[in-house]
Design a protein around this motif. Sequence first.
Motif, PDB file in Angstrom:
ATOM      1  N   ALA A 129       1.012  -1.210  -0.002  1.00 19.00           N
ATOM      2  CA  ALA A 129      -0.034   0.100   0.048  1.00 19.00           C
ATOM      3  C   ALA A 129       0.919   1.365  -0.161  1.00 19.00           C
ATOM      4  O   ALA A 129       0.457   2.526  -0.737  1.00 19.00           O
ATOM      5  CB  ALA A 129      -0.909  -0.181   1.282  1.00 19.00           C
ATOM      6  N   ARG A 130       1.984   1.181   0.723  1.00 19.23           N
ATOM      7  CA  ARG A 130       2.938   2.502   0.758  1.00 19.23           C
ATOM      8  C   ARG A 130       3.476   2.472  -0.509  1.00 19.23           C
ATOM      9  O   ARG A 130       3.628   3.627  -1.196  1.00 19.23           O
ATOM     10  CB  ARG A 130       4.044   2.154   1.632  1.00 19.23           C
ATOM     11  CG  ARG A 130       5.135   3.052   1.705  1.00 19.23           C
ATOM     12  CD  ARG A 130       6.318   2.827   2.707  1.00 19.23           C
ATOM     13  NE  ARG A 130       7.547   3.635   2.247  1.00 19.23           N
ATOM     14  CZ  ARG A 130       8.633   3.565   2.881  1.00 19.23           C
ATOM     15  NH1 ARG A 130       8.733   2.865   4.134  1.00 19.23           N
ATOM     16  NH2 ARG A 130       9.562   4.277   2.591  1.00 19.23           N
ATOM     17  N   ALA A 131       3.908   1.384  -1.256  1.00 23.06           N
ATOM     18  CA  ALA A 131       4.549   1.616  -2.625  1.00 23.06           C
ATOM     19  C   ALA A 131       3.366   2.146  -3.506  1.00 23.06           C
ATOM     20  O   ALA A 131       3.745   2.934  -4.483  1.00 23.06           O
ATOM     21  CB  ALA A 131       4.851  -0.033  -2.992  1.00 23.06           C
ATOM     22  N   ARG A 132       2.200   1.797  -3.515  1.00 26.16           N
ATOM     23  CA  ARG A 132       1.125   2.271  -4.371  1.00 26.16           C
ATOM     24  C   ARG A 132       0.982   3.866  -4.189  1.00 26.16           C
ATOM     25  O   ARG A 132       0.611   4.683  -5.006  1.00 26.16           O
ATOM     26  CB  ARG A 132      -0.001   1.464  -4.365  1.00 26.16           C
ATOM     27  CG  ARG A 132      -0.205   0.145  -4.971  1.00 26.16           C
ATOM     28  CD  ARG A 132      -1.272  -0.863  -4.781  1.00 26.16           C
ATOM     29  NE  ARG A 132      -1.166  -1.746  -5.532  1.00 26.16           N
ATOM     30  CZ  ARG A 132      -1.413  -3.206  -5.163  1.00 26.16           C
ATOM     31  NH1 ARG A 132      -2.175  -3.263  -4.081  1.00 26.16           N
ATOM     32  NH2 ARG A 132      -1.278  -4.051  -6.199  1.00 26.16           N
ATOM     33  N   SER A 133       0.974   4.088  -2.970  1.00 28.11           N
ATOM     34  CA  SER A 133       0.808   5.628  -2.457  1.00 28.11           C
ATOM     35  C   SER A 133       2.196   6.433  -3.166  1.00 28.11           C
ATOM     36  O   SER A 133       1.922   7.438  -3.507  1.00 28.11           O
ATOM     37  CB  SER A 133       0.710   5.743  -0.992  1.00 28.11           C
ATOM     38  OG  SER A 133       0.863   7.231  -0.560  1.00 28.11           O
ATOM     39  N   GLU A 134       3.123   5.872  -2.986  1.00 26.49           N
ATOM     40  CA  GLU A 134       4.385   6.695  -3.554  1.00 26.49           C
ATOM     41  C   GLU A 134       4.217   6.783  -5.112  1.00 26.49           C
ATOM     42  O   GLU A 134       4.729   7.770  -5.814  1.00 26.49           O
ATOM     43  CB  GLU A 134       5.569   5.930  -3.006  1.00 26.49           C
ATOM     44  CG  GLU A 134       5.949   6.090  -1.568  1.00 26.49           C
ATOM     45  CD  GLU A 134       7.078   5.334  -1.133  1.00 26.49           C
ATOM     46  OE1 GLU A 134       7.366   5.608  -0.029  1.00 26.49           O
ATOM     47  OE2 GLU A 134       7.757   4.686  -2.068  1.00 26.49           O
ATOM     48  N   VAL A 135       3.755   5.737  -5.708  1.00 21.60           N
ATOM     49  CA  VAL A 135       3.451   5.469  -7.238  1.00 21.60           C
ATOM     50  C   VAL A 135       2.511   6.810  -7.460  1.00 21.60           C
ATOM     51  O   VAL A 135       2.839   7.612  -8.139  1.00 21.60           O
ATOM     52  CB  VAL A 135       2.797   4.337  -7.693  1.00 21.60           C
ATOM     53  CG1 VAL A 135       2.241   4.469  -9.179  1.00 21.60           C
ATOM     54  CG2 VAL A 135       4.111   3.322  -7.794  1.00 21.60           C
ATOM     55  N   PHE A 136       1.364   6.936  -6.834  1.00 21.47           N
ATOM     56  CA  PHE A 136       0.616   7.961  -6.933  1.00 21.47           C
ATOM     57  C   PHE A 136       1.082   9.266  -6.921  1.00 21.47           C
ATOM     58  O   PHE A 136       0.918  10.164  -7.719  1.00 21.47           O
ATOM     59  CB  PHE A 136      -0.994   7.881  -5.986  1.00 21.47           C
ATOM     60  CG  PHE A 136      -1.568   8.893  -6.426  1.00 21.47           C
ATOM     61  CD1 PHE A 136      -3.039   8.294  -7.101  1.00 21.47           C
ATOM     62  CD2 PHE A 136      -1.833   9.890  -5.919  1.00 21.47           C
ATOM     63  CE1 PHE A 136      -3.815   9.375  -7.500  1.00 21.47           C
ATOM     64  CE2 PHE A 136      -2.830  10.915  -6.041  1.00 21.47           C
ATOM     65  CZ  PHE A 136      -4.018  10.638  -6.714  1.00 21.47           C
ATOM     66  N   ASP A 137       1.823   9.581  -5.743  1.00 23.63           N
ATOM     67  CA  ASP A 137       2.463  10.928  -5.383  1.00 23.63           C
ATOM     68  C   ASP A 137       3.610  10.933  -6.596  1.00 23.63           C
ATOM     69  O   ASP A 137       3.661  12.315  -7.187  1.00 23.63           O
ATOM     70  CB  ASP A 137       2.994  10.778  -4.104  1.00 23.63           C
ATOM     71  CG  ASP A 137       2.129  10.911  -2.835  1.00 23.63           C
ATOM     72  OD1 ASP A 137       0.819  11.168  -3.337  1.00 23.63           O
ATOM     73  OD2 ASP A 137       2.403  10.530  -1.858  1.00 23.63           O
ATOM     74  N   GLY A 138       4.208  10.194  -7.129  1.00 26.72           N
ATOM     75  CA  GLY A 138       5.283  10.337  -8.011  1.00 26.72           C
ATOM     76  C   GLY A 138       4.446  10.634  -9.642  1.00 26.72           C
ATOM     77  O   GLY A 138       5.161  11.394 -10.228  1.00 26.72           O
ATOM     78  N   ILE A 139       3.598   9.987  -9.805  1.00 22.67           N
ATOM     79  CA  ILE A 139       2.946  10.482 -10.987  1.00 22.67           C
ATOM     80  C   ILE A 139       2.312  11.754 -11.085  1.00 22.67           C
ATOM     81  O   ILE A 139       2.510  12.596 -12.039  1.00 22.67           O
ATOM     82  CB  ILE A 139       1.828   9.384 -11.499  1.00 22.67           C
ATOM     83  CG1 ILE A 139       2.430   7.788 -11.694  1.00 22.67           C
ATOM     84  CG2 ILE A 139       0.915   9.788 -12.519  1.00 22.67           C
ATOM     85  CD1 ILE A 139       1.496   6.864 -11.917  1.00 22.67           C
ATOM     86  N   ALA A 140       1.653  11.986  -9.787  1.00 24.33           N
ATOM     87  CA  ALA A 140       1.111  13.464  -9.934  1.00 24.33           C
ATOM     88  C   ALA A 140       2.321  14.365  -9.826  1.00 24.33           C
ATOM     89  O   ALA A 140       2.035  15.441 -10.595  1.00 24.33           O
ATOM     90  CB  ALA A 140       0.416  13.658  -8.320  1.00 24.33           C
ATOM     91  N   ALA A 141       3.406  14.199  -9.113  1.00 21.18           N
ATOM     92  CA  ALA A 141       4.519  15.160  -9.455  1.00 21.18           C
ATOM     93  C   ALA A 141       4.953  15.302 -10.855  1.00 21.18           C
ATOM     94  O   ALA A 141       5.278  16.534 -11.404  1.00 21.18           O
ATOM     95  CB  ALA A 141       5.582  14.971  -8.465  1.00 21.18           C
ATOM     96  N   SER A 142       5.490  14.290 -11.528  1.00 21.66           N
ATOM     97  CA  SER A 142       5.701  14.251 -12.692  1.00 21.66           C
ATOM     98  C   SER A 142       4.791  14.573 -13.689  1.00 21.66           C
ATOM     99  O   SER A 142       5.256  15.354 -14.813  1.00 21.66           O
ATOM    100  CB  SER A 142       5.958  12.741 -13.196  1.00 21.66           C
ATOM    101  OG  SER A 142       7.062  12.212 -12.225  1.00 21.66           O
ATOM    102  N   LEU A 143       3.590  14.610 -13.441  1.00 21.62           N
ATOM    103  CA  LEU A 143       2.423  14.856 -14.594  1.00 21.62           C
ATOM    104  C   LEU A 143       2.674  16.476 -14.477  1.00 21.62           C
ATOM    105  O   LEU A 143       2.396  16.914 -15.427  1.00 21.62           O
ATOM    106  CB  LEU A 143       0.974  14.513 -14.000  1.00 21.62           C
ATOM    107  CG  LEU A 143       0.041  14.992 -14.864  1.00 21.62           C
ATOM    108  CD1 LEU A 143       0.021  14.465 -16.466  1.00 21.62           C
ATOM    109  CD2 LEU A 143      -1.330  14.458 -14.150  1.00 21.62           C
ATOM    110  N   GLU A 144       2.802  17.114 -13.441  1.00 21.70           N
ATOM    111  CA  GLU A 144       2.778  18.719 -13.511  1.00 21.70           C
ATOM    112  C   GLU A 144       3.847  19.073 -14.469  1.00 21.70           C
ATOM    113  O   GLU A 144       3.531  19.834 -15.319  1.00 21.70           O
ATOM    114  CB  GLU A 144       3.030  18.995 -11.823  1.00 21.70           C
ATOM    115  CG  GLU A 144       3.151  20.757 -11.995  1.00 21.70           C
ATOM    116  CD  GLU A 144       3.510  21.161 -10.584  1.00 21.70           C
ATOM    117  OE1 GLU A 144       3.623  22.314 -10.439  1.00 21.70           O
ATOM    118  OE2 GLU A 144       3.349  20.277  -9.759  1.00 21.70           O
TER     119      GLU A 144
END
Length: 292
Positions: A129-144
Amino acid sequence: MRDFSQDHRWLSINTATVRKQQGAEVPLSRIIDQCAERGIRAISPWRDQVAAAGLEATAHQLRAHGMALSGYCRGGFFPAADAAGLRAALDDNRRAIDEAKTLDAACLVLVVGALPGALEGTPHYTDLARARSEVFDGIAASLEYARQVGMPLAIEPLHPMQAADRACINTLEQALDICDALDANKTGALGVALDVYHVWWDPKLAQQIARAGKERLLAYHVCDWRLPTRDLLSDRGMMGDGVIELKKIRQWVEAAGFEGYAEVEIFSALDWWQRTGEDTLDTCITRHRTAV
């Protein structure tokens, strides 16, 4: 559904398919020439191959051949053991976005990562679950940043057998949930790379492809699932040599609005990587016309 039987104008080659020929590593420049000689209009190269060949040299060669990129492999691998690792992943993804933009790729494919350290055999943590949360945050930051430069990001869900080490996003539904959360208006900035090898088994596949629609379907990868499968990473089959219902899935994808390339991506240490590039590419062309 488009008729592929008369030509191969919608065939793309992921360069992993022929990066090894007769057991030896082949330079990207040679792969590009081999594809151009056969009238293949698009490829999807890997970052390490581009780095070895030179980014500007690769861009120049592609332009000289009038060749497009159906995608660029790959960004992702966002989870990390600590804050420094998370920052390093974001920096690397920013570089990948810039490279994809220089090469005028249709999208940057994201293999999102999973438990950090698992690929080396010792995960730093086991909290998926932590890994999936970090994936979400990473995609959000990269998307910007990707929005700023105009490079679409394509999340590639990987088969559950790779949930621990390569990608903790394992179904099209999971990938689309992230897309809807981060790009609710379907702007085209965030979507999915649909690889049949990873999703063919999913009982929700038809439903989720329809949900994705034209705005989310950024890349489409084809190969086949061999029986028996001798290696879960590097024993993909040539289209028509396995059990995936390729025409049925393409029908779903095109009914949803996808009009791009069918990108052949085959990891095959025991078969196709032992052959010549000419043999492999010629077979890709034939099977694109008959099996895809």
